[in-house]
Design an enzyme around this catalytic site. Structure first.
Site, mmCIF file in Angstrom:
data_model
loop_
_atom_site.group_PDB
_atom_site.id
_atom_site.type_symbol
_atom_site.label_atom_id
_atom_site.label_comp_id
_atom_site.label_asym_id
_atom_site.label_seq_id
_atom_site.Cartn_x
_atom_site.Cartn_y
_atom_site.Cartn_z
ATOM 1 N N HIS A 91 0.813 -1.214 0.000
ATOM 2 C CA HIS A 91 0.000 0.000 0.000
ATOM 3 C C HIS A 91 0.852 1.272 0.000
ATOM 4 O O HIS A 91 0.339 2.353 -0.296
ATOM 5 C CB HIS A 91 -0.981 0.000 1.190
ATOM 6 C CG HIS A 91 -0.373 0.298 2.517
ATOM 7 N ND1 HIS A 91 -0.054 -0.676 3.443
ATOM 8 C CD2 HIS A 91 -0.034 1.475 3.105
ATOM 9 C CE1 HIS A 91 0.435 -0.111 4.531
ATOM 10 N NE2 HIS A 91 0.467 1.198 4.351
ATOM 11 N N ASP A 121 0.228 -7.693 1.707
ATOM 12 C CA ASP A 121 0.610 -6.281 1.673
ATOM 13 C C ASP A 121 2.127 -6.110 1.629
ATOM 14 O O ASP A 121 2.693 -5.243 2.302
ATOM 15 C CB ASP A 121 0.028 -5.537 2.874
ATOM 16 C CG ASP A 121 0.006 -4.021 2.658
ATOM 17 O OD1 ASP A 121 0.228 -3.587 1.502
ATOM 18 O OD2 ASP A 121 -0.218 -3.279 3.629
ATOM 19 N N GLY A 192 3.419 6.378 8.035
ATOM 20 C CA GLY A 192 4.776 6.629 7.555
ATOM 21 C C GLY A 192 5.733 5.536 7.974
ATOM 22 O O GLY A 192 6.777 5.325 7.360
ATOM 23 N N ASN A 193 5.378 4.802 9.060
ATOM 24 C CA ASN A 193 6.155 3.634 9.467
ATOM 25 C C ASN A 193 5.851 2.417 8.593
ATOM 26 O O ASN A 193 6.569 1.418 8.649
ATOM 27 C CB ASN A 193 5.866 3.255 10.922
ATOM 28 C CG ASN A 193 6.707 4.036 11.912
ATOM 29 O OD1 ASN A 193 6.197 4.841 12.676
ATOM 30 N ND2 ASN A 193 8.017 3.800 11.898
ATOM 31 N N SER A 194 4.773 2.490 7.816
ATOM 32 C CA SER A 194 4.373 1.352 6.992
ATOM 33 C C SER A 194 5.512 0.881 6.102
ATOM 34 O O SER A 194 6.123 1.677 5.386
ATOM 35 C CB SER A 194 3.175 1.719 6.120
ATOM 36 O OG SER A 194 2.010 1.857 6.890
ATOM 37 N N LEU A 249 -5.580 -26.235 -3.459
ATOM 38 C CA LEU A 249 -6.205 -27.530 -3.243
ATOM 39 C C LEU A 249 -7.489 -27.669 -4.042
ATOM 40 O O LEU A 249 -7.837 -28.743 -4.508
ATOM 41 C CB LEU A 249 -6.475 -27.718 -1.748
ATOM 42 C CG LEU A 249 -7.014 -29.069 -1.278
ATOM 43 C CD1 LEU A 249 -6.046 -30.183 -1.660
ATOM 44 C CD2 LEU A 249 -7.228 -29.051 0.231
ATOM 45 N N GLY A 250 -8.228 -26.562 -4.193
ATOM 46 C CA GLY A 250 -9.446 -26.587 -4.999
ATOM 47 C C GLY A 250 -10.681 -26.993 -4.223
ATOM 48 O O GLY A 250 -11.494 -27.779 -4.717
ATOM 49 N N VAL A 251 -10.844 -26.469 -3.007
ATOM 50 C CA VAL A 251 -12.046 -26.739 -2.222
ATOM 51 C C VAL A 251 -12.520 -25.453 -1.566
ATOM 52 O O VAL A 251 -11.742 -24.515 -1.392
ATOM 53 C CB VAL A 251 -11.794 -27.793 -1.109
ATOM 54 C CG1 VAL A 251 -11.517 -29.149 -1.707
ATOM 55 C CG2 VAL A 251 -10.656 -27.356 -0.195
ATOM 56 N N ILE A 253 -14.181 -24.261 2.037
ATOM 57 C CA ILE A 253 -14.149 -24.856 3.368
ATOM 58 C C ILE A 253 -14.735 -23.916 4.415
ATOM 59 O O ILE A 253 -14.885 -22.714 4.178
ATOM 60 C CB ILE A 253 -12.695 -25.218 3.778
ATOM 61 C CG1 ILE A 253 -11.776 -23.992 3.622
ATOM 62 C CG2 ILE A 253 -12.182 -26.405 2.998
ATOM 63 C CD1 ILE A 253 -10.338 -24.238 4.039
#
Length: 458
Positions: A91, A121, A192-194, A249-251, A253
């Site tokens: 960001h 992020d 600003g610390n991000s 995995l294709g589920v 849940i």
């Protein structure tokens, strides 16, 4: 009077030597973005008005305000290699046309974007320097304990390089993302610390400062840093591919709650309950809706969050053993993982009144109807879909409390497919005869399925 001496806790006399050692690797990041010019309302006067000339002259003098202009933003980051790789938050640099890196020494270099991962992020940048750059290494965030001293560094509120100290307040915090694993700290973190680093006392990076919890925008001692063991995997993939490549995995849940576990005859509420198996790796391996994944690639699965992170960190194309609970016993499947895909769902509007030919009943706090052609059209369902439509829900019922709403489609009861009222009644009786207190329903909303356990006790 008996006086008891409080135990003294060891702490460093000064953090200055450590701060001096690691400061050269921390950077300030300034981004520049071109934004559209002013688009606000302009002075409008009728033709022939005595003010027409005045407004025309005014607009001519202020025409520069319509031109595109540059907007700047500030953040932090840190160098992870002598050849100039820099880690920050996504960001911080998202949408930027130009990224400028400022070092502790005052040196400034332009950076290029290597790749980003919005899920965690994290962003990876690269700068070109004439000589090797000072850098810091990642530490093992799993070794960080609540109470350990930590240092946060960055560019808070655009004031320049700054150091703050505190402790690890909590571990394994989840905010809103699928892969969240945040370290909570009371070290002062502000805007600003991000993107800046969170160091342990060995000078290793154990987190990337990402977010704060604050009612006023300033630090109140609740800051969050994405754990380094998550970041290192992301950075390695961004460096190699320019993007993340997570196992799939294709589920679909959901967590196993106590009532769901009781309805399925499980001894404890753990694992990940499979609500749907679309075309993909899991379906090819024979996984079914209603299976509970209790072990993945040798590791027990506590809940859905643990499974998602475990699958995402597994290499694409790897064949893994998945243990599922099905029909009262365990079964092992061999699944070759694909690449993760995002799934989105939408919530439909409430249902209109049913047509006259519909068969209805009221039970479990629900007003139910068979699936007519009119309902199929309203819900956008094909002829291959069967079940009972929820026409209304008693606001005082358990069903309402657990999220059932008008427009939901119940396709299974007691892990058996149902298509009419009689089928549901039979499943209710069978569940009672089995001595279970709850009935497990498979509910679909806009195609997105989930299991709900409703109590049968009156």
């Amino acid at each position: 009077m008996l006086l008891l001496a409080l135990p003294a806790f060891a702490k460093p006399e000064s953090l200055a030597p450590l701060a001096e050692k690691i400061s050269p690797s921390v950077v300030n990041i300034t981004t520049s973005t071109v934004v559209a010019g002013q688009t606000g309302p302009q002075g409008i006067v009728p033709d022939g008005s005595p003010f027409e000339d005045f407004f025309r002259d005014f607009q001519e003098r202020n025409r520069d305000g319509d031109r595109p202009r540059r907007s700047s933003a500030l953040g932090s980051g840190f160098v992870i290699s002598e050849d100039g790789y820099v880690v920050t938050n996504n960001h911080v640099i998202e949408g930027a046309d130009e990224i400028l890196i400022e070092f502790f020494s005052g040196q400034e270099l332009k950076a290029t974007l290597i790749g980003t991962d919005p899920n965690t992020d994290i962003a990876l940048l690269k700068v070109e320097a004439d000589e090797p750059l000072p850098f810091v290494s990642f530490g093992d965030s799993d070794l960080a304990r609540v109470g350990d001293w930590v240092i946060a560094m960055g560019n808070p509120l655009g004031q320049g390089f700054s150091v703050s100290a505190g402790i690890v307040s909590a571990r394994n915090r989840a905010l809103s993302g699928t892969y969240d694993d945040y370290i909570q700290t009371d070290a002062a973190i502000n805007r600003g610390n991000s993107g800046g680093p969170l160091f342990n006392m060995d000078g290793d990076v154990i987190g990337v400062n990402t977010a704060i919890l604050s009612p006023n925008g300033g630090s109140i001692g609740i800051g969050f840093s994405m754990a380094s063991n998550v970041v290192t995997r992301v950075v390695d993939q961004l460096k190699e591919f320019g993007e993340t490549r997570r196992g799939w995995l294709g589920v679909r849940i959901q967590d196993v709650t106590d009532d769901v576990a009781e309805a399925m005859g499980m001894e404890k509420a753990s694992g990940a309950l499979v609500t749907d198996v679309p075309e993909g790796p899991a379906k090819e391996a024979g996984m079914l809706a209603g299976d509970v994944i209790i072990n993945f690639d040798g590791d027990d699965v506590a809940d859905t969050r643990a499974l998602v992170r475990r699958v995402g960190n597994t290499a694409i194309g790897k064949a893994v053993r998945v243990v599922v609970f099905r029909d009262g016993k365990t079964q092992t499947l061999l699944v070759t993982l694909g690449r993760r895909e995002e799934a989105e769902s939408a919530v439909p509007a409430a249902m209109d009144a049913p047509s006259e030919g519909a068969t209805e009943t009221e039970m479990l706090g629900l007003k139910l109807s068979t699936l007519t052609d009119e309902f199929r059209e309203q819900l956008g369902l094909g002829d291959d879909m069967d079940g009972l439509v929820v026409v209304d829900v008693d606001p005082a019922s358990e069903a309402y409390e657990k999220g059932l709403r008008a427009g939901d489609l119940i396709t299974e009861a007691g892990q058996q497919k149902i298509s009419d009222i009689k089928g549901l009644e039979e499943r209710v009786e069978a569940t009672k005869e089995a001595g279970r207190k709850s009935l497990l329903l498979l509910v679909r909303r806009a195609g997105d399925p989930r299991f709900v356990a409703l109590s049968l006790e009156e």
